[in-house]
Write an enzyme that holds these catalytic residues in place. Structure first.
Site, PDB file in Angstrom:
ATOM      1  N   GLY A  28     -17.628-106.475  23.687  1.00 25.66           N
ATOM      2  CA  GLY A  28     -16.842-105.997  24.817  1.00 25.66           C
ATOM      3  C   GLY A  28     -17.714-105.095  25.657  1.00 25.66           C
ATOM      4  N   SER A  41     -17.694-101.346  24.292  1.00 22.62           N
ATOM      5  CA  SER A  41     -18.296-101.202  22.966  1.00 22.62           C
ATOM      6  C   SER A  41     -19.790-101.523  22.999  1.00 22.62           C
ATOM      7  CB  SER A  41     -17.575-102.094  21.949  1.00 22.62           C
ATOM      8  OG  SER A  41     -17.624-103.449  22.318  1.00 22.62           O
ATOM      9  N   ARG A  46     -18.484-108.535  35.947  1.00 23.93           N
ATOM     10  CA  ARG A  46     -18.088-109.820  36.525  1.00 23.93           C
ATOM     11  C   ARG A  46     -16.944-109.642  37.512  1.00 23.93           C
ATOM     12  NH1 ARG A  46     -19.643-110.944  31.267  1.00 23.93           N
ATOM     13  NH2 ARG A  46     -21.238-112.575  31.122  1.00 23.93           N
ATOM     14  N   GLY A  62     -33.717-106.735  37.851  1.00 21.79           N
ATOM     15  CA  GLY A  62     -33.919-105.293  37.931  1.00 21.79           C
ATOM     16  C   GLY A  62     -32.680-104.585  38.415  1.00 21.79           C
ATOM     17  N   ASP A 113     -24.273-104.737  29.894  1.00 24.75           N
ATOM     18  CA  ASP A 113     -23.689-103.643  29.118  1.00 24.75           C
ATOM     19  C   ASP A 113     -24.789-102.760  28.525  1.00 24.75           C
ATOM     20  OD1 ASP A 113     -21.302-104.998  29.624  1.00 24.75           O
ATOM     21  OD2 ASP A 113     -21.380-106.055  27.707  1.00 24.75           O
TER      22      ASP A 113
END
Length: 286
Positions: free
Chosen positions: A7, A10, A136, A199, A226
């Site tokens: 996720g 997390s 997203r 980048g 993430d």
């Protein structure tokens, strides 16, 4: 079939933990084998699961991995997820004293009005730095989800977004222009815009710092954004400057792409070596 715990929040917490930052993950989990698996996986990576146990089910996502020219197939099954009913009263008594950053993701806000309201209340009561991640554009698919995110931005200090996420907020100009526009429109202290494959840049105090991603073989791009978010926030918590924090984030994102799976399994030495290589490459181009 591979089963994993993943996720946006997390994954970012795991990346920060692996860089030495004490990290906790707040949520509500079903009191069953899937809920306990989630908590156990977070502990395995050094993240403290500060959760309440309740009714409902664990949200699931089913992903079919493909190669070009096909796109990955994905079905999100979040109906009835326990976390969607999370209220401030559900959370365990937590001592935020000494905590530097509280962050969430746009995907979290999209789950329900109840959960979005809980996050908003926590942000409003928190004295430290607040951060929101937006990867997203599908997190803003509905007008309701978009309104939730835009409402949260007024209580947010740091926005970390992909270029697609920025475009979903109406900023599809060049990354420096989009970062400046987002900061001005929402009174943000810091804006990070990233494409983990190429980048990222950070806008802070009306100055833009940019970092190119190092050459890295892409085995699995899931979790790279993430990891970038977790690396950036961890180094900012360590009082590094925004350019140094951005370098750590870009390094984390690049390293995360080189292994299978979405959990960012990185180490401080790997990140520092990657930053050194990035610095050498940048110096060589000057």
């Amino acid at each position: 079939m591979n089963v994993s715990v993943t996720g946006p929040a997390s994954n970012a917490a795991i990346a920060a933990s692996r860089l030495g930052t004490a990290s906790a993950w707040l949520s509500k989990l079903p009191d069953d084998s899937l809920g306990r698996r989630v908590a156990g996986e977070l502990r395995r990576h050094g993240v403290e699961p500060a959760v309440c146990w309740g009714e409902g089910r664990q949200g699931l996502s089913f992903v079919e991995r493909t190669a070009a020219p096909r796109d990955d197939g994905r079905i999100d099954d979040q109906a009835g997820a326990a976390v969607a009913s999370l209220t401030p009263d559900d959370l365990p008594a937590l001592d935020f004293q000494g905590a530097e950053t509280l962050f969430t993701s746009a995907a979290t806000l999209a789950l329900s009005d109840t959960l979005a309201g809980t996050v908003e209340e926590l942000f409003a009561a928190f004295d430290g730095r607040t951060a929101l991640t937006l990867h997203r554009s599908r997190a803003l698919d509905s007008s309701v989800a978009r309104e939730r995110v835009e409402s949260m931005l007024s209580a947010t200090d740091v926005l970390l977004a992909s270029e697609a996420g920025a475009a979903a907020l109406g900023e599809d100009r060049s990354p420096p222009e989009a970062a400046h526009a987002l900061a001005a429109a929402h009174d943000l202290d810091t804006v990070v815009l990233a494409d983990p494959g190429s980048g990222a840049l950070v806008w802070h105090e009306r100055t833009v710092h940019e970092r190119d991603s190092p050459d890295a073989a892409t085995i699995d791009e899931r979790g790279a954004f993430d990891a970038l978010c977790g690396g950036f926030l961890a180094r900012r918590i360590a009082s590094d400057g925004v350019d140094e924090a951005l370098a750590a984030g870009v390094a984390c994102g690049a390293l995360a792409r080189t292994v299978q799976g979405s959990i960012p399994v990185v180490t401080p030495d790997e990140v520092d070596d990657c930053i050194a290589a990035m610095d050498d490459d940048r110096d060589g181009r000057r």
